[in-house]
Design a protein around this motif. Structure first.
Motif, PDB file in Angstrom:
ATOM      1  N   HIS A 249      34.600  16.492  30.086  1.00 35.44           N
ATOM      2  CA  HIS A 249      33.244  16.262  29.616  1.00 35.44           C
ATOM      3  C   HIS A 249      33.229  16.371  28.096  1.00 35.44           C
ATOM      4  O   HIS A 249      34.049  17.076  27.511  1.00 35.44           O
TER       5      HIS A 249
ATOM      6  N   PHE B 186      29.797   5.367  26.842  1.00 31.38           N
ATOM      7  CA  PHE B 186      29.096   5.716  28.082  1.00 31.38           C
ATOM      8  C   PHE B 186      29.665   4.944  29.273  1.00 31.38           C
ATOM      9  O   PHE B 186      29.746   5.470  30.382  1.00 31.38           O
TER      10      PHE B 186
ATOM     11  N   ALA C 217      32.724   6.735  30.267  1.00 34.08           N
ATOM     12  CA  ALA C 217      32.373   8.025  30.873  1.00 34.08           C
ATOM     13  C   ALA C 217      31.874   7.830  32.303  1.00 34.08           C
ATOM     14  O   ALA C 217      32.221   8.603  33.200  1.00 34.08           O
ATOM     15  N   SER C 218      31.069   6.778  32.509  1.00 37.58           N
ATOM     16  CA  SER C 218      30.554   6.533  33.860  1.00 37.58           C
ATOM     17  C   SER C 218      31.689   6.212  34.821  1.00 37.58           C
ATOM     18  O   SER C 218      31.697   6.673  35.959  1.00 37.58           O
TER      19      SER C 218
ATOM     20  N   GLY D 297      33.279   9.381  35.643  1.00 41.81           N
ATOM     21  CA  GLY D 297      32.403  10.403  36.219  1.00 41.81           C
ATOM     22  C   GLY D 297      32.326  11.674  35.385  1.00 41.81           C
ATOM     23  O   GLY D 297      32.177  12.766  35.907  1.00 41.81           O
ATOM     24  N   VAL D 298      32.425  11.524  34.072  1.00 46.33           N
ATOM     25  CA  VAL D 298      32.266  12.696  33.204  1.00 46.33           C
ATOM     26  C   VAL D 298      30.971  12.583  32.397  1.00 46.33           C
ATOM     27  O   VAL D 298      30.417  11.503  32.237  1.00 46.33           O
ATOM     28  N   MET D 299      30.523  13.706  31.926  1.00 42.40           N
ATOM     29  CA  MET D 299      29.302  13.738  31.128  1.00 42.40           C
ATOM     30  C   MET D 299      29.622  13.574  29.648  1.00 42.40           C
ATOM     31  O   MET D 299      30.618  14.105  29.165  1.00 42.40           O
ATOM     32  N   VAL D 300      28.757  12.848  28.954  1.00 45.99           N
ATOM     33  CA  VAL D 300      28.809  12.809  27.490  1.00 45.99           C
ATOM     34  C   VAL D 300      27.404  13.153  27.020  1.00 45.99           C
ATOM     35  O   VAL D 300      26.464  12.394  27.249  1.00 45.99           O
TER      36      VAL D 300
ATOM     37  N   MET E  47      28.317  21.308  36.547  1.00 44.89           N
ATOM     38  CA  MET E  47      29.649  21.507  37.127  1.00 44.89           C
ATOM     39  C   MET E  47      29.646  22.508  38.264  1.00 44.89           C
ATOM     40  O   MET E  47      30.433  22.403  39.201  1.00 44.89           O
TER      41      MET E  47
END
Lengths: 436, 436
Positions: free
Chosen positions: A99, A116, A119-120, A123-126, A321
């Motif tokens: 992340h 983005f 990231a999508s 499957g991680v957050m930004v 998380m």
């Protein structure tokens, strides 16, 4: 549960502030997030520089790629700024399934769409709350808090340097060039002030705000920017005389024909709250069709205000998380088993300043009696007005402001004052707070 | 994916507003939430009353228990207010595994601890953004946006009725009783105004704010409340003369000895932004150790502002129910596949008002030439100042404010004005926005 491990890229002002806030508020943050958040690694260009933060427990490196490639790091915090290197680091972190939290407005405004998308896929957050308006949670407010609205427009003071310059020009009748030099000396403005005074920095932030407000792609290249360099004292004064203030605004508005994206000096009516946002402070006014106008105000830059937003993003990451996804944010902000039963003070133990108004006979010694009683209760007088008695009356109103006083002492003092034969009726008392 | 089904308990002002906002903004809301949100059932005491919302597609019932027991309802929105019945309904909804959104500050302040414990057991969400300060996302700001801070204190104007009364007293020199009667006639105050003017309503809201700020249990019974009924015009005027405004504040502060929880009329320095929050508007000032002071301002009541908060909570529920938990809130607020490529207007197509300053020869006909050019470009003048020429000079500054104008027309008009032989130098132009 093992702590969430954070790698910080860049240990300058915001990086140092982030390390400090995470350490100082570790207990409170863990009670909110449900898990400890610990900085285990950090990168810095010059490892020998003096810093605003202690680095014990943190493994330092001059190579930020070591951190984004470190399998023991859960979340990467990107605080080096700029475009190319930052982008490469963030994309590598994402590719490695980490992340990312960033304060980098330029990076998001220019490369956010690509970042983005990656990231999508992974499957991680930004998260990037710190990229706009420092410590003000404006991204969260628009993206989540106003999610029921069609946003009609927003207007923000989102560059503190520019606002400091315009405020000084107005308050002190100074010239642009003169104030800019001071801002540079104070560290509010960069040696090359172009980004701030030409509206580029505000344009980056406006790009992000408009995108989350209207659901459009990030497109900095379409923002119209005009700087504040041509604003003169003359115009500031004429605007004031006409009932306006000049503020450097980022404005995004949805019209029937399309979207307006513009940064420029703007006259706004003095009576608006946002016209009274001065110095380096930031504020964003957002108008939704259901909620109407809402305003968000706070420090737009600086080590700890920006760190406040970075850490809030870290807490969001940790909550997503680790918490029960059905109940991501604890009802009362802190995890249910971390609610603390701190005593609530009875009102007698509260300290405030006071406004007092009493009616007393207009003769020598009365005021001395009153002030003697106050002094006996350790109450200091901050200001006092004694009016002339109205025509044909023999009593006068006495108005006092006191310094901070224990409520219990004030109660006793008022009872004693009301018992004076020279004082008639009740003492009117209203508490006073400077909110400073 | 099938829509999320919502049952609304209570179809009064806020219930009607919620139905209206969900319907009017259905497209935008689904683009944010990733799923449609549809009100399928609603309860009302009187099924034949005229309402502010249409009810087609909604099955109405006079028995709210039908809704909380309906297996086809995903989320219950509780908007009936009060304590006992509301509590029973909410607990039944939770027992049935439904998520709950409520605007009921009294319920949360008094029974929140019990309700949240039940909700945690069942793994359902109970959201209550609308319970404090209407449309302002203040719960979210404190609970999530400032999660990195130790909150030092907060102070809020969180009762619109009280603020309306104090504002009118100050602005118009009116008496408390007189303004209260008007507030009742306008629908801002209840027939029994006790909750508003005695600080009970603000006390409920302060209870909630303090709990999420400090991580303490909800404990309304420990809040000190003093009403605004004893404030006189005299005190309002003296405060003003001393540089202060009287506002009804809810204050929560963490001290070394414990926590202060108090609602009372308070003198605050006029120069503070919050001192300039007038009428029925609300604002909350929150001071965190890292971020410093931040302020959140907006409408604290009313059908659609409150609905704005209710719907934001619904979007939060849906995002938590359906999104990838690793990426709960879409990066750009809207789901990635719902980003719309709305055109961004070139600056020539933007409409704003303008401030213009030019220097012209001080002789007859010059002003007529200028105004003729403006008229030819469909530019209307809102205000005009022509100064006397300074001693020994023959040219004068002319300052104008225009009405809304297309930028393209303004560019052409300025070029034509600058070409006049009687006008010297460049025309200074600054855009003007009323932000109304």
């Amino acid at each position: 549960m093992k702590p969430v491990t954070v790698g910080v890229l860049g240990l300058g002002t915001v990086g140092g502030g982030t390390v400090n806030v995470l350490k100082r508020n570790a207990g409170e943050i863990a009670r909110r997030a449900g898990r400890e958040i610990v900085v285990t690694r950090a990168s810095a260009r010059d490892l020998n520089r003096t810093r605003i933060c202690a680095t014990d427990g943190i493994t330092l490196t001059a190579d930020p790629f070591e951190i984004v490639n470190d399998p023991d790091i859960d979340v990467v915090v990107e605080l080096i700024g700029g475009y190319d290197l930052a982008k490469q680091l963030v994309l590598t972190a994402i590719a490695n399934g980490k992340h990312v939290v960033t304060a980098n407005k330029a990076l998001i405004a220019l490369h956010g769409n690509e970042i983005f998308a990656e990231a999508s896929k992974k499957g991680v957050m930004v998260l990037f709350e710190a990229a706009v308006a420092g410590g003000i949670p404006i991204i969260k407010a628009i993206r989540e808090g106003l999610a029921g609205n069609r946003i009609k427009w927003l207007a923000g003071i989102i560059n503190g340097t520019g606002n400091f310059i315009l405020t000084e020009m107005r308050d002190k009748g100074r010239d642009f060039v003169d104030v800019l030099a001071e801002a540079q000396a104070l560290g509010y403005a960069e040696a090359d002030p172009t980004f701030d005074v030409e509206g580029i920095d505000a344009g980056h932030k406006l790009t992000i705000l408009a995108s989350i407000a209207f659901g459009i792609p990030l497109q900095f290249e379409k923002v119209f920017t005009e700087g504040i360099t041509k604003i003169t004292r003359l115009d500031v004064d004429y605007a004031e005389a006409l009932g306006y203030r000049i503020k450097n605004l980022g404005i995004a508005r949805k019209t029937e024909d399309g979207i307006e994206l513009r940064v420029h000096p703007t006259l706004i009516p003095k009576r608006r709250l946002i016209a009274n946002v001065d110095g380096v402070m930031n504020a964003v006014l957002v108008c939704g069709d259901a909620v109407g106008p809402t305003l968000y105000y706070g420090a737009g830059a600086g080590a700890e205000p920006t760190a406040s937003a970075v850490v809030a993003d870290l807490v969001d990451v940790v909550r997503a998380m680790t918490s029960d996804p059905e109940n991501r944010v604890p009802h009362l902000a802190f995890q249910a088993d971390a609610i603390a039963d701190i005593p609530v003070l009875p009102v007698e133990q509260i300290k405030t300043a006071y406004y007092l108004r009493l009616t007393a006979e207009d003769k020598p010694g009365v005021l001395a009696d009153v002030t003697r009683i106050l002094a006996a209760h350790n109450i200091s007088i901050e200001a006092l007005i004694q009016k002339e008695p109205p025509q044909g009356e023999t009593s006068v109103p006495i108005i006092m402001l006191t310094q901070l006083t224990l409520e219990k002492e004030m109660n006793a003092a008022i009872a004693a004052i009301e018992a004076l034969t020279t004082v008639s009726g009740k003492v009117a008392r209203i508490r006073l707070e400077t909110l400073g």
